[in-house]
Design a protein around this motif. Structure first.
Motif, PDB file in Angstrom:
ATOM      1  N   PHE A 115       0.670  -1.132  -0.236  1.00 43.33           N
ATOM      2  CA  PHE A 115       0.082  -0.053   0.014  1.00 43.33           C
ATOM      3  C   PHE A 115       1.022   1.250  -0.201  1.00 43.33           C
ATOM      4  N   ARG A 116       0.750   2.132  -0.835  1.00 47.45           N
ATOM      5  CA  ARG A 116       1.180   3.272  -0.949  1.00 47.45           C
ATOM      6  C   ARG A 116       0.431   4.404  -1.501  1.00 47.45           C
ATOM      7  N   ARG A 117       0.447   5.567  -0.742  1.00 46.72           N
ATOM      8  CA  ARG A 117      -0.487   6.667  -0.958  1.00 46.72           C
ATOM      9  C   ARG A 117       0.184   7.531  -2.196  1.00 46.72           C
ATOM     10  N   GLU A 118       0.344   6.952  -3.493  1.00 47.65           N
ATOM     11  CA  GLU A 118       0.901   7.506  -4.699  1.00 47.65           C
ATOM     12  C   GLU A 118      -0.314   8.270  -5.385  1.00 47.65           C
ATOM     13  N   ARG A 119       0.113   8.992  -6.529  1.00 46.38           N
ATOM     14  CA  ARG A 119      -0.756   9.421  -7.387  1.00 46.38           C
ATOM     15  C   ARG A 119      -1.207   7.966  -8.555  1.00 46.38           C
ATOM     16  N   LYS A 122      -1.906   4.879 -14.818  1.00 44.57           N
ATOM     17  CA  LYS A 122      -1.965   3.386 -15.583  1.00 44.57           C
ATOM     18  C   LYS A 122      -0.795   2.636 -15.039  1.00 44.57           C
ATOM     19  N   GLY A 123      -1.054   1.637 -14.514  1.00 42.11           N
ATOM     20  CA  GLY A 123       0.313   0.903 -13.816  1.00 42.11           C
ATOM     21  C   GLY A 123       0.709   1.321 -12.627  1.00 42.11           C
ATOM     22  N   ARG A 124      -0.011   2.525 -11.912  1.00 39.60           N
ATOM     23  CA  ARG A 124       0.390   2.699 -10.586  1.00 39.60           C
ATOM     24  C   ARG A 124      -0.864   2.854  -9.748  1.00 39.60           C
ATOM     25  N   TYR A 125      -0.838   1.748  -8.720  1.00 40.78           N
ATOM     26  CA  TYR A 125      -2.140   1.809  -7.850  1.00 40.78           C
ATOM     27  C   TYR A 125      -1.661   2.033  -6.503  1.00 40.78           C
ATOM     28  N   ARG A 126      -2.765   2.304  -5.481  1.00 43.59           N
ATOM     29  CA  ARG A 126      -2.423   2.514  -4.126  1.00 43.59           C
ATOM     30  C   ARG A 126      -2.564   1.208  -3.144  1.00 43.59           C
ATOM     31  N   TYR A 129       0.121  -5.326  -5.870  1.00 48.53           N
ATOM     32  CA  TYR A 129       0.546  -6.530  -5.680  1.00 48.53           C
ATOM     33  C   TYR A 129       2.090  -6.812  -5.858  1.00 48.53           C
ATOM     34  N   GLN A 130       2.793  -7.314  -4.944  1.00 50.16           N
ATOM     35  CA  GLN A 130       4.242  -7.613  -5.420  1.00 50.16           C
ATOM     36  C   GLN A 130       4.383  -9.033  -5.072  1.00 50.16           C
ATOM     37  N   ILE A 131       5.395  -9.568  -6.033  1.00 47.58           N
ATOM     38  CA  ILE A 131       5.951 -11.008  -5.979  1.00 47.58           C
ATOM     39  C   ILE A 131       7.408 -10.805  -5.665  1.00 47.58           C
ATOM     40  N   VAL A 265      19.878   3.957  -8.256  1.00 45.21           N
ATOM     41  CA  VAL A 265      20.261   4.090  -6.846  1.00 45.21           C
ATOM     42  C   VAL A 265      18.992   3.204  -5.740  1.00 45.21           C
ATOM     43  N   ARG A 266      17.905   3.303  -6.305  1.00 43.39           N
ATOM     44  CA  ARG A 266      16.888   2.543  -5.852  1.00 43.39           C
ATOM     45  C   ARG A 266      16.414   3.119  -4.362  1.00 43.39           C
ATOM     46  N   GLY A 267      15.232   2.792  -4.113  1.00 44.09           N
ATOM     47  CA  GLY A 267      14.535   3.533  -3.002  1.00 44.09           C
ATOM     48  C   GLY A 267      14.865   3.300  -1.682  1.00 44.09           C
ATOM     49  N   ASN A 287       7.692   1.696 -16.503  1.00 42.42           N
ATOM     50  CA  ASN A 287       8.072   0.760 -17.323  1.00 42.42           C
ATOM     51  C   ASN A 287       8.981  -0.328 -16.372  1.00 42.42           C
ATOM     52  N   ALA A 288       9.239   0.129 -14.966  1.00 36.54           N
ATOM     53  CA  ALA A 288      10.055  -0.935 -14.227  1.00 36.54           C
ATOM     54  C   ALA A 288       8.953  -1.893 -13.770  1.00 36.54           C
ATOM     55  N   ILE A 289       9.424  -3.130 -14.140  1.00 28.38           N
ATOM     56  CA  ILE A 289       8.435  -4.223 -13.768  1.00 28.38           C
ATOM     57  C   ILE A 289       8.850  -4.924 -12.381  1.00 28.38           C
ATOM     58  N   LEU A 290      10.197  -4.568 -11.990  1.00 27.07           N
ATOM     59  CA  LEU A 290      10.742  -5.319 -10.553  1.00 27.07           C
ATOM     60  C   LEU A 290      12.059  -4.635 -10.507  1.00 27.07           C
ATOM     61  N   ILE A 314       8.586  -7.856  -7.492  1.00 22.46           N
ATOM     62  CA  ILE A 314       7.988  -7.535  -8.892  1.00 22.46           C
ATOM     63  C   ILE A 314       6.826  -6.942  -8.802  1.00 22.46           C
ATOM     64  N   GLY A 315       6.472  -5.808  -9.670  1.00 17.39           N
ATOM     65  CA  GLY A 315       5.115  -5.275  -9.539  1.00 17.39           C
ATOM     66  C   GLY A 315       4.315  -6.335 -10.275  1.00 17.39           C
ATOM     67  N   GLU A 316       3.212  -6.882  -9.695  1.00 21.93           N
ATOM     68  CA  GLU A 316       2.461  -7.999 -10.195  1.00 21.93           C
ATOM     69  C   GLU A 316       1.630  -7.332 -11.225  1.00 21.93           C
ATOM     70  N   ASP A 317       1.022  -6.152 -10.869  1.00 24.20           N
ATOM     71  CA  ASP A 317       0.004  -5.324 -11.692  1.00 24.20           C
ATOM     72  C   ASP A 317       0.708  -5.108 -13.073  1.00 24.20           C
ATOM     73  N   ARG A 318       2.060  -4.531 -12.976  1.00 23.01           N
ATOM     74  CA  ARG A 318       2.686  -4.188 -14.380  1.00 23.01           C
ATOM     75  C   ARG A 318       2.856  -5.615 -15.115  1.00 23.01           C
ATOM     76  N   LEU A 319       3.366  -6.576 -14.363  1.00 24.49           N
ATOM     77  CA  LEU A 319       3.734  -7.725 -14.924  1.00 24.49           C
ATOM     78  C   LEU A 319       2.439  -8.302 -15.570  1.00 24.49           C
TER      79      LEU A 319
HETATM   80  P1  AMP Z   1       9.796  -0.783  -5.159  1.00 22.56           P
HETATM   81  O1  AMP Z   1       9.407  -1.503  -3.984  1.00 22.56           O
HETATM   82  O2  AMP Z   1       9.582   0.586  -5.136  1.00 22.56           O
HETATM   83  O3  AMP Z   1      11.114  -1.185  -5.551  1.00 22.56           O
HETATM   84  O4  AMP Z   1       8.814  -1.316  -6.412  1.00 22.56           O
HETATM   85  C1  AMP Z   1       9.115  -2.565  -7.031  1.00 22.56           C
HETATM   86  C2  AMP Z   1       8.258  -2.745  -8.081  1.00 22.56           C
HETATM   87  O5  AMP Z   1       6.788  -2.687  -7.766  1.00 22.56           O
HETATM   88  C3  AMP Z   1       8.142  -1.685  -8.999  1.00 22.56           C
HETATM   89  O6  AMP Z   1       9.068  -2.001 -10.178  1.00 22.56           O
HETATM   90  C4  AMP Z   1       6.875  -1.894  -9.934  1.00 22.56           C
HETATM   91  O7  AMP Z   1       6.774  -2.595 -10.682  1.00 22.56           O
HETATM   92  C5  AMP Z   1       5.945  -2.088  -8.624  1.00 22.56           C
HETATM   93  N1  AMP Z   1       5.393  -0.981  -7.842  1.00 22.56           N
HETATM   94  C6  AMP Z   1       5.881   0.119  -7.072  1.00 22.56           C
HETATM   95  N2  AMP Z   1       4.999   0.885  -6.695  1.00 22.56           N
HETATM   96  C7  AMP Z   1       3.893   0.522  -7.579  1.00 22.56           C
HETATM   97  C8  AMP Z   1       2.438   1.235  -7.371  1.00 22.56           C
HETATM   98  N3  AMP Z   1       2.021   2.420  -6.794  1.00 22.56           N
HETATM   99  N4  AMP Z   1       1.549   0.683  -8.336  1.00 22.56           N
HETATM  100  C9  AMP Z   1       1.967  -0.461  -9.017  1.00 22.56           C
HETATM  101  N5  AMP Z   1       3.229  -1.242  -8.988  1.00 22.56           N
HETATM  102  C10 AMP Z   1       4.017  -0.647  -8.247  1.00 22.56           C
END
Ligand code: AMP
Length: 426
Positions: A115-119, A122-126, A129-131, A265-267, A287-290, A314-319
């Motif tokens: 869960f993240r309160r981002e804007r 498409k491809g970004r949700y609050r 799902y991650q694998i 440099v990653r988060g 475009n980052a899937i993981l 891995i961002g499962e939504d984007r995958l």
């Molecule tokens: P992070 O945990 O920020 O390194 O993100 C890993 C992966 O999770 C990213 O490459 C995205 O594919 C996916 N991801 C991160 N934030 C979101 C989001 N708000 N909605 C959908 N996918 C996300």
């Protein structure tokens, strides 16, 4: 009308079949590399994320869903809790809490919502799902070795290829160890000093608190300045340089292509050495899937023993968005529509459905009040491969009319042979 919250969504059939397909492939591939599943709670103490992800990151400073829990007594203040914005912190907390090193558990994977309160876009949700997976353990278990990094990257390449996603790019960098980072941060601070007032507000803040985060900046006007900043590769010590070199050599040996990206440099604040991202062209801006990397100091930061580790999410939504496979292709259609016909036939149909389902036949069940025409229309609408008519005569004879919905051909099949007959034509 009450609707789903902005940034969240319902995953509906047939799309859910695609999600299951992806998750089954992940489990299959990860198991072959000896990873086992862990499930941690979706909420944790806020402190866990502040300490692991880092106070200065966008995630912790502005994107977390945090609330104060009710205290137990009237006067007692509640704990600060947070919906997990990522899962590495939870896994490492569990690793420390349950002393997983004692049980030799050092390869763990997870699948679940974050869960993240981002804007939203498409491809970004609050709720997304991650694998992910983590290799973590004492140095004596080899967890620091570049072989672990390469193994994980090769596993990811295998997984993506298995899904039919072949046009990915692996971007690789080394962010060094804390010593390198300290020297590098100083160099960055110096380089930023004369130019920082021309940069965006976020960068001005980062320049003071955590200069490497400047590389996260997406503001177009800042990019020419960022391009000219010193790069981490010039600051790696001998150990880090060698480690990174060896990761690359193994990747070449197993034929996993990669490109070096020094801006990566990653988060997380605790990332050390290897950092990586897999991107996919078809996804546009998101475009980052993981992404993932090494976090050799994280266990200690959470009060555990030294336990170098590396992981990815891995961002499962984007995958799923990137998959060529269509949901229709992987969704399982009913093998047979059972049509009870006439009074008392619901009971007989229920018995037959039970028998067939036990043999892994996907069976849908009609109702004795339906006319035969309605049953056949329903069977055809749900794309059932067969319709099976259960009427009094059939029950007496112990053989049932089985209609192939594609060809229209109808044959009488003895009860004991029904399952085999239906399966054999799959
Ligand atoms: P992070 O945990 O920020 O390194 O993100 C890993 C992966 O999770 C990213 O490459 C995205 O594919 C996916 N991801 C991160 N934030 C979101 C989001 N708000 N909605 C959908 N996918 C996300």
């Amino acid at each position: 009308m009450i609707k789903a919250i902005r940034g969240t969504r319902d995953l509906l059939p047939p799309d859910t079949a695609l999600w299951n397909f992806v998750e089954a492939a992940a489990r299959d591939v990860f198991h072959a590399y000896n990873f086992q599943e862990i499930r941690t709670p979706i909420f944790e103490e806020t402190q866990l994320f502040a300490r692991s992800v880092g106070e200065e990151t966008d995630i912790v400073s502005k994107e977390m869903y945090t609330w104060e829990d009710r205290g137990r007594g009237q006067s007692e203040k509640g704990q600060s809790l947070t919906l997990r914005p990522e899962n590495t912190a939870g896994v490492v907390r569990a690793y420390v809490e349950h002393k997983l090193w004692d049980r030799g558990l050092n390869k763990l994977y997870y699948i679940g919502p974050q869960f993240r309160r981002e804007r939203p876009q498409k491809g970004r949700y609050r709720q997304f799902y991650q694998i992910g997976a983590e290799t973590i353990g004492p140095s004596s278990a080899g967890s620091e070795s570049p072989a672990r990094d390469a193994e994980m990257l090769e596993m990811l390449a295998t997984f993506l290829n298995r899904l039919g996603i072949n046009d990915w790019t692996l971007e690789l960098n080394s962010v060094g160890c804390p010593n390198d980072r300290a020297v590098y941060n100083e160099a960055l601070r110096k380089a930023l000093e004369p130019v920082v007032d021309k940069m965006c507000g976020d960068c001005q803040r980062r320049a003071v608190t955590n200069p490497v985060r400047v590389f996260d900046c997406k503001v177009p006007e800042d990019q020419p300045i960022i391009e000219k900043l010193p790069r981490i590769s010039q600051f790696l010590d001998e150990g880090c340089r060698k480690h990174f070199q060896e990761v690359q050599e193994i990747l070449k040996a197993v034929e996993v292509p990669f490109t070096l990206n020094e801006r990566l440099v990653r988060g997380l604040d605790y990332y050390t050495r290897t950092a990586f991202e897999f991107t996919h062209g078809a996804l546009g801006a998101q475009n980052a899937i993981l992404g993932g990397g090494r976090y050799d100091g994280l266990s200690e930061a959470l009060g555990g023993p030294s336990a170098p580790g590396i992981g990815f999410a891995i961002g499962e939504d984007r995958l799923v968005l990137a998959l060529k496979e269509s949901a229709e292709a992987v969704a399982r259609k009913p093998d047979v529509y059972i049509a009870p016909f006439g009074p008392g036939m619901d009971r007989e149909a229920a018995k037959i459905a039970h028998e067939l389902r036990r043999h892994d036949v996907v069976a849908e069940l009609g109702d004795e009040s339906f006319r035969l025409k309605k049953s056949l229309e329903t069977a055809s609408k749900m794309n059932a491969r067969f319709a099976l008519i259960v009427a009094e005569n059939e029950v007496k004879a112990g053989a049932f009319a089985l209609k192939n919905m594609d060809t229209g051909e109808q044959v009488s099949v003895p009860r004991a042979e029904l399952a085999r007959k239906i399966q054999s034509s799959r």
